[in-house]
Design an enzyme around this catalytic site. Structure first.
Site, mmCIF file in Angstrom:
data_model
loop_
_atom_site.group_PDB
_atom_site.id
_atom_site.type_symbol
_atom_site.label_atom_id
_atom_site.label_comp_id
_atom_site.label_asym_id
_atom_site.label_seq_id
_atom_site.Cartn_x
_atom_site.Cartn_y
_atom_site.Cartn_z
ATOM 1 C CG ASP A 173 -1.725 1.202 1.429
ATOM 2 O OD1 ASP A 173 -1.671 2.076 0.546
ATOM 3 O OD2 ASP A 173 -2.435 1.294 2.446
ATOM 4 C CD GLU B 78 26.308 5.809 6.529
ATOM 5 O OE1 GLU B 78 25.686 6.703 7.083
ATOM 6 O OE2 GLU B 78 26.192 4.613 6.815
ATOM 7 C CB CYS C 83 24.086 9.531 9.323
ATOM 8 S SG CYS C 83 23.416 8.081 8.527
ATOM 9 C CB THR D 57 14.809 4.714 3.836
ATOM 10 O OG1 THR D 57 15.910 3.797 3.973
ATOM 11 C CG2 THR D 57 13.622 4.183 4.594
ATOM 12 C CG HIS E 31 20.247 11.291 10.811
ATOM 13 N ND1 HIS E 31 20.652 11.461 9.506
ATOM 14 C CD2 HIS E 31 20.036 9.958 10.965
ATOM 15 C CE1 HIS E 31 20.700 10.282 8.906
ATOM 16 N NE2 HIS E 31 20.326 9.350 9.769
ATOM 17 C CG ASN F 212 19.169 8.196 5.060
ATOM 18 O OD1 ASN F 212 19.744 9.248 5.340
ATOM 19 N ND2 ASN F 212 19.295 7.111 5.793
ATOM 20 C CB SER G 285 24.163 3.375 12.531
ATOM 21 O OG SER G 285 22.830 3.648 12.205
HETATM 22 N N1 CAA Z 1 -0.545 3.380 5.817
HETATM 23 C C1 CAA Z 1 0.034 4.181 6.755
HETATM 24 N N2 CAA Z 1 1.076 3.768 7.520
HETATM 25 C C2 CAA Z 1 1.561 2.516 7.321
HETATM 26 C C3 CAA Z 1 1.000 1.641 6.374
HETATM 27 C C4 CAA Z 1 -0.109 2.118 5.591
HETATM 28 N N3 CAA Z 1 -0.688 1.356 4.644
HETATM 29 N N4 CAA Z 1 1.691 0.480 6.418
HETATM 30 C C5 CAA Z 1 2.651 0.615 7.360
HETATM 31 N N5 CAA Z 1 2.567 1.845 7.912
HETATM 32 C C6 CAA Z 1 3.434 2.431 8.929
HETATM 33 C C7 CAA Z 1 3.801 1.476 10.060
HETATM 34 O O1 CAA Z 1 2.816 1.430 11.067
HETATM 35 C C8 CAA Z 1 5.101 2.074 10.531
HETATM 36 O O2 CAA Z 1 4.844 3.220 11.323
HETATM 37 P P1 CAA Z 1 5.371 3.288 12.847
HETATM 38 O O3 CAA Z 1 6.839 3.032 12.799
HETATM 39 O O4 CAA Z 1 5.018 4.649 13.289
HETATM 40 O O5 CAA Z 1 4.657 2.173 13.555
HETATM 41 C C9 CAA Z 1 5.735 2.617 9.228
HETATM 42 O O6 CAA Z 1 4.669 2.722 8.284
HETATM 43 C C10 CAA Z 1 6.788 1.696 8.629
HETATM 44 O O7 CAA Z 1 6.233 0.420 8.512
HETATM 45 P P2 CAA Z 1 7.049 -0.857 8.993
HETATM 46 O O8 CAA Z 1 7.615 -0.628 10.344
HETATM 47 O O9 CAA Z 1 6.238 -2.063 8.774
HETATM 48 O O10 CAA Z 1 8.238 -0.798 7.904
HETATM 49 P P3 CAA Z 1 9.424 -1.796 7.699
HETATM 50 O O11 CAA Z 1 9.621 -2.678 8.873
HETATM 51 O O12 CAA Z 1 9.271 -2.440 6.379
HETATM 52 O O13 CAA Z 1 10.646 -0.776 7.582
HETATM 53 C C11 CAA Z 1 12.427 0.269 8.789
HETATM 54 C C12 CAA Z 1 10.930 0.243 8.540
HETATM 55 C C13 CAA Z 1 12.823 -1.007 9.544
HETATM 56 C C14 CAA Z 1 12.779 1.489 9.594
HETATM 57 C C15 CAA Z 1 13.132 0.267 7.411
HETATM 58 O O14 CAA Z 1 12.754 1.381 6.648
HETATM 59 C C16 CAA Z 1 14.648 0.258 7.514
HETATM 60 O O15 CAA Z 1 15.282 -0.767 7.789
HETATM 61 N N6 CAA Z 1 15.287 1.426 7.236
HETATM 62 C C17 CAA Z 1 16.755 1.531 7.239
HETATM 63 C C18 CAA Z 1 17.297 1.762 8.619
HETATM 64 C C19 CAA Z 1 16.934 3.129 9.147
HETATM 65 O O16 CAA Z 1 16.742 4.073 8.412
HETATM 66 N N7 CAA Z 1 16.884 3.244 10.470
HETATM 67 C C20 CAA Z 1 16.609 4.523 11.104
HETATM 68 C C21 CAA Z 1 17.405 4.704 12.377
HETATM 69 S S1 CAA Z 1 19.147 4.428 12.064
HETATM 70 C C22 CAA Z 1 19.645 5.850 11.268
HETATM 71 O O17 CAA Z 1 18.980 6.842 11.275
HETATM 72 C C23 CAA Z 1 20.930 5.802 10.533
HETATM 73 C C24 CAA Z 1 20.645 5.779 9.070
HETATM 74 O O18 CAA Z 1 20.572 6.815 8.430
HETATM 75 C C25 CAA Z 1 20.459 4.490 8.414
#
Ligand code: CAA
Length: 440
Positions: free
Chosen positions: A31, A83, A120, A163, A244, A328, A364
């Protein structure tokens, strides 16, 4: 004491666009709301096959020097924060300086060049290094260029794939700055963590869910540490708080945590006392536990209040505008957030001279840094020179099949592919492009 800070900024985005709602979500069977609402992202900037961290960094730095009328002799330090792997020995700044020397017909032999790595947060650490270098009086009248450049790509089907992003932010750090003055008010939160790793591999191994928790934990520590330097702080003390921004949804969580955490440490007893009409507030409760429960209940509910929504709309929302369309940029991300917030304020004719920013960086591995900056008069002229909106508009909108092909090229097959297709490449003129090792 002479002010030192960020005098000018240039932003360079990757030339391709991956639309998350129109292109990525249908192909993944997701979605679109997961990306646009959940993560808060509409699109990623993606690097074309002739773009990498050197070309993007060199293009941003060239524009910065050209616009400010600078020659190599005016620059005493070039630091690159990244990085993304390029060379495990030579710093990326040497490659970028080499590109610039071809255009300026002069060299940077006198300049100190380096590369900073701490995920980062190293973009902010490089700005700190440049500030310290000038403050220590080692700059001999010269300015520093800090370039935060990354191709933030993930393996196909990794949760981080949505991302992704690519771009560079070049910043001129100098005396009497024209955008923000930096200060010695800083706080840190740091711990040995394995939330996001790239040991000699092309794409990161990331424990996404854990990385979110580590980001929040280190940010909380950095806020506590910052308060020991700055004294009592309140969210309203800062006009904006650029965080960030790996994706705006992360900042939504960080802002809520930060707001609650700061308020809990400041005026919470007074506000609660006003609400229940009893001062001193502690005496209205039978026990310390009951008092603590009331405080917790009050702070948990804070982010549902109108006061919080007003604060968020002013302090956070403007900082996310660019990120929503580019994804990102790792080291550049928090600097993009600052530029985004200032750009929105400029468009709304808000007079920010003298106002403070609280800049919240994260890397990280893991470390958070919170520091204060003061916006200086004339900032609007520098921000008006940014053309990031045009760059975002001009990106080529990839189909999913094209995205798959370009992603493959940026995978390790890159060298072979570039050689094979060299004849077909039509990179633009008047900018730095990658055309294979040894042929840059
Ligand atoms: N409508 C509205 N919202 C929806 C939705 C829909 N149809 N489906 C899902 N969502 C929401 C979820 O509820 C969730 O929100 P919350 O976190 O507020 O609960 C959000 O969308 C994301 O959904 P998921 O958690 O299911 O997503 P995911 O597990 O597939 O991926 C993630 C999320 C794990 C963060 C992933 O994007 C990821 O691994 N990203 C890379 C790591 C990262 O960026 N980490 C951030 C901190 S580390 C950092 O900042 C350093 C860096 O730059 C990497």
């Amino acid at each position: 004491m002479t002010a030192v800070g960020i005098d000018a900024i240039e932003i360079w985005t990757g030339k391709l666009k991956l639309d998350l709602a129109e292109t990525f979500a249908p192909a993944q069977g997701d979605d679109p709301g997961k990306y646009t609402k959940g993560l808060g992202l509409h699109a990623s900037s993606f690097p074309d096959v002739y773009e990498d961290i050197v070309t993007m960094g060199a293009n941003a730095a060239y524009r910065l020097m050209d616009r400010k009328g600078l020659e190599p002799d005016d620059i005493g330090r070039i630091d690159v924060a990244t990085e993304s792997s390029f060379d495990n020995s030579k710093p990326v700044s040497t490659y970028i300086a080499g590109c610039l020397e071809q255009v300026f017909d002069d060299d940077f032999h006198h300049a100190n060049k380096g590369e900073r790595k701490f995920a980062c947060i190293s973009g902010t650490q490089s700005v700190d290094d440049a500030y310290n270098w000038i403050r220590a009086g080692r700059n001999r009248g010269r300015a520093a260029i800090v370039i935060a450049t990354d191709t933030a790509l993930y393996a196909r089907d990794d949760p981080g794939e949505a991302t992704q992003g690519a771009g560079a932010v070049a910043m001129l750090i100098d005396e009497e700055p024209a955008i923000v003055e930096l200060s010695t008010e800083q706080g840190y939160g740091s711990a040995d963590e394995t939330d996001f790793l790239k040991p000699n591999q092309q794409f990161p191994s990331v424990d996404g869910k854990r990385s979110v928790k580590v980001y929040l934990a280190r940010m909380r520590e950095a806020l506590d540490d910052f308060a020991t330097v700055s004294g009592s702080i309140h969210p309203d003390d800062y006009h904006m708080i650029p965080f960030h921004t790996p994706f705006p949804g992360m900042v939504r969580k960080a802002a809520a945590l930060g707001y609650r955490h700061i308020v809990r440490g400041t005026d919470v007893e007074d506000v609660l006392a006003e609400e229940i009409g009893h001062q001193p507030v502690r005496e209205a409760f039978d026990s310390e536990d009951a008092f603590n429960d009331a405080i917790r209940e009050y702070t948990d509910a804070l982010t549902e209040t109108e006061r919080y929504r007003d604060w968020y709309n002013q302090a956070i929302e403007p900082t996310l505008e660019i990120s929503r369309h580019v994804g990102n940029w790792y080291t550049g991300s928090v600097h993009l957030a600052r530029a985004s917030g200032l750009k929105v304020a400029m468009e709304q004719d808000i007079d920010l001279a003298g106002e403070k920013l609280l800049v919240a960086s994260y890397g990280s591995g893991a470390q958070a840094e919170v520091h204060a900056e003061t916006i200086v008069p004339g900032w609007e002229d520098e921000i008006a020179a940014l053309d990031i909106d045009d760059q975002i508009q001009r990106r080529y909108d990839l189909s999913f099949e094209e995205y798959e092909e370009v992603h493959d090229v940026h995978n390790h097959a890159m060298d072979a592919h570039i050689e094979e297709d060299a004849e077909e490449l039509t990179p633009p003129e008047a900018e730095f492009v990658f055309d294979g090792w040894g042929r840059m």
